[in-house]
Design a protein around this motif. Structure first.
Motif, PDB file in Angstrom:
ATOM      1  N   SER A 112      -8.696   9.858  -9.166  1.00  0.00           N
ATOM      2  CA  SER A 112      -9.432  10.246  -7.975  1.00  0.00           C
ATOM      3  C   SER A 112     -10.398  11.383  -8.282  1.00  0.00           C
ATOM      4  O   SER A 112     -11.526  11.403  -7.790  1.00  0.00           O
ATOM      5  CB  SER A 112      -8.462  10.666  -6.870  1.00  0.00           C
ATOM      6  OG  SER A 112      -9.166  11.044  -5.719  1.00  0.00           O
TER       7      SER A 112
ATOM      8  N   SER B 236       0.884  -1.155   0.000  1.00  0.00           N
ATOM      9  CA  SER B 236       0.000   0.000   0.000  1.00  0.00           C
ATOM     10  C   SER B 236       0.926   1.210   0.000  1.00  0.00           C
ATOM     11  O   SER B 236       2.095   1.106   0.354  1.00  0.00           O
ATOM     12  CB  SER B 236      -0.933  -0.003   1.209  1.00  0.00           C
ATOM     13  OG  SER B 236      -0.202   0.107   2.397  1.00  0.00           O
TER      14      SER B 236
ATOM     15  N   ALA C 242      -9.024  -0.833  -7.113  1.00  0.00           N
ATOM     16  CA  ALA C 242      -7.965  -0.198  -6.320  1.00  0.00           C
ATOM     17  C   ALA C 242      -8.544   0.984  -5.543  1.00  0.00           C
ATOM     18  O   ALA C 242      -9.358   1.740  -6.056  1.00  0.00           O
ATOM     19  CB  ALA C 242      -6.834   0.270  -7.221  1.00  0.00           C
ATOM     20  N   GLU C 243      -8.115   1.116  -4.294  1.00  0.00           N
ATOM     21  CA  GLU C 243      -8.647   2.149  -3.397  1.00  0.00           C
ATOM     22  C   GLU C 243      -7.713   3.368  -3.406  1.00  0.00           C
ATOM     23  O   GLU C 243      -6.532   3.251  -3.109  1.00  0.00           O
ATOM     24  CB  GLU C 243      -8.741   1.560  -1.991  1.00  0.00           C
ATOM     25  CG  GLU C 243      -9.300   2.488  -0.969  1.00  0.00           C
ATOM     26  CD  GLU C 243      -9.367   1.819   0.386  1.00  0.00           C
ATOM     27  OE1 GLU C 243     -10.439   1.872   0.990  1.00  0.00           O
ATOM     28  OE2 GLU C 243      -8.354   1.256   0.830  1.00  0.00           O
ATOM     29  N   ILE C 244      -8.275   4.532  -3.779  1.00  0.00           N
ATOM     30  CA  ILE C 244      -7.513   5.780  -3.801  1.00  0.00           C
ATOM     31  C   ILE C 244      -8.220   6.773  -2.895  1.00  0.00           C
ATOM     32  O   ILE C 244      -9.391   7.078  -3.104  1.00  0.00           O
ATOM     33  CB  ILE C 244      -7.432   6.377  -5.221  1.00  0.00           C
ATOM     34  CG1 ILE C 244      -6.863   5.378  -6.207  1.00  0.00           C
ATOM     35  CG2 ILE C 244      -6.621   7.660  -5.214  1.00  0.00           C
ATOM     36  CD1 ILE C 244      -6.999   5.804  -7.651  1.00  0.00           C
TER      37      ILE C 244
ATOM     38  N   LEU D 112      -2.955   8.926 -10.544  1.00  0.00           N
ATOM     39  CA  LEU D 112      -3.844   8.691  -9.406  1.00  0.00           C
ATOM     40  C   LEU D 112      -4.697   9.920  -9.099  1.00  0.00           C
ATOM     41  O   LEU D 112      -5.875   9.789  -8.749  1.00  0.00           O
ATOM     42  CB  LEU D 112      -3.030   8.302  -8.168  1.00  0.00           C
ATOM     43  CG  LEU D 112      -2.319   6.960  -8.227  1.00  0.00           C
ATOM     44  CD1 LEU D 112      -1.434   6.773  -7.004  1.00  0.00           C
ATOM     45  CD2 LEU D 112      -3.315   5.832  -8.340  1.00  0.00           C
TER      46      LEU D 112
ATOM     47  N   THR E 180      -3.769   8.041   0.465  1.00  0.00           N
ATOM     48  CA  THR E 180      -3.278   6.664   0.357  1.00  0.00           C
ATOM     49  C   THR E 180      -3.742   6.040  -0.952  1.00  0.00           C
ATOM     50  O   THR E 180      -4.725   6.474  -1.560  1.00  0.00           O
ATOM     51  CB  THR E 180      -3.784   5.788   1.519  1.00  0.00           C
ATOM     52  OG1 THR E 180      -5.212   5.773   1.496  1.00  0.00           O
ATOM     53  CG2 THR E 180      -3.289   6.300   2.847  1.00  0.00           C
ATOM     54  N   TYR E 181      -3.027   4.996  -1.348  1.00  0.00           N
ATOM     55  CA  TYR E 181      -3.370   4.209  -2.526  1.00  0.00           C
ATOM     56  C   TYR E 181      -3.153   2.748  -2.180  1.00  0.00           C
ATOM     57  O   TYR E 181      -2.078   2.370  -1.737  1.00  0.00           O
ATOM     58  CB  TYR E 181      -2.492   4.624  -3.708  1.00  0.00           C
ATOM     59  CG  TYR E 181      -2.581   3.719  -4.910  1.00  0.00           C
ATOM     60  CD1 TYR E 181      -3.792   3.479  -5.546  1.00  0.00           C
ATOM     61  CD2 TYR E 181      -1.448   3.098  -5.427  1.00  0.00           C
ATOM     62  CE1 TYR E 181      -3.870   2.653  -6.649  1.00  0.00           C
ATOM     63  CE2 TYR E 181      -1.512   2.284  -6.537  1.00  0.00           C
ATOM     64  CZ  TYR E 181      -2.732   2.067  -7.149  1.00  0.00           C
ATOM     65  OH  TYR E 181      -2.812   1.249  -8.239  1.00  0.00           O
ATOM     66  N   ASN E 182      -4.194   1.933  -2.348  1.00  0.00           N
ATOM     67  CA  ASN E 182      -4.106   0.511  -2.035  1.00  0.00           C
ATOM     68  C   ASN E 182      -4.460  -0.281  -3.291  1.00  0.00           C
ATOM     69  O   ASN E 182      -5.631  -0.460  -3.604  1.00  0.00           O
ATOM     70  CB  ASN E 182      -5.053   0.159  -0.884  1.00  0.00           C
ATOM     71  CG  ASN E 182      -4.841  -1.247  -0.395  1.00  0.00           C
ATOM     72  OD1 ASN E 182      -4.165  -2.043  -1.035  1.00  0.00           O
ATOM     73  ND2 ASN E 182      -5.420  -1.564   0.743  1.00  0.00           N
ATOM     74  N   PRO E 183      -3.445  -0.754  -4.041  1.00  0.00           N
ATOM     75  CA  PRO E 183      -3.716  -1.469  -5.289  1.00  0.00           C
ATOM     76  C   PRO E 183      -4.212  -2.900  -5.100  1.00  0.00           C
ATOM     77  O   PRO E 183      -4.661  -3.519  -6.063  1.00  0.00           O
ATOM     78  CB  PRO E 183      -2.363  -1.463  -5.987  1.00  0.00           C
ATOM     79  CG  PRO E 183      -1.376  -1.420  -4.877  1.00  0.00           C
ATOM     80  CD  PRO E 183      -2.021  -0.592  -3.803  1.00  0.00           C
TER      81      PRO E 183
END
Length: 81
Positions: free
Chosen positions: A70, A10, A40-42, A66, A32-35
Motif C-alpha cells: 500500500s 474480503s 487486488a484492492e488494498i 500489505l 480493507t483488503y479485497n483479493p
C-alpha cells in the motif's frame, strides 16, 4: 478479520488486543483488503497504521506485506500527480 461470502473473501485490517478472541471485538478498523479484484484492492489509513506501530502493535506477516504494498502504491500515485 475475514468477511465476505463463501468463496468470495474480503478482509478487514484491524487492531486487536493480543489476548482477545479471534472474532471478538477490535480496537480500530484500519482498512480493507479485497483479493478477488484484479489487481487486488488494498485500502489502508497509513497514518493510523504508523500510530499503532509506534504504540507497539505488531502486524502479522501478511498485514506487513500489505502495508508495504500500500505504501508503494500511494507513493507511485503521489509521484504521478
Amino acid at each position: 478479520m475475514r468477511t465476505g461470502a463463501k468463496k468470495r473473501p474480503s478482509y478487514r485490517i484491524i487492531v486487536k488486543e493480543k489476548q482477545s478472541k479471534r472474532d471478538g471485538a477490535y480496537l480500530e478498523n484500519l482498512g480493507t483488503y479485497n483479493p478477488t479484484r484484479e489487481p487486488a484492492e488494498i485500502k489502508l489509513d497509513l497514518d493510523r497504521v504508523r500510530y499503532w506501530i509506534e504504540k507497539g502493535a505488531q502486524p502479522t506477516d501478511t498485514v506487513d506485506r500489505l502495508i508495504k504494498a500500500s505504501g508503494k502504491e500511494q507513493s507511485a500515485v503521489q509521484h504521478e500527480a
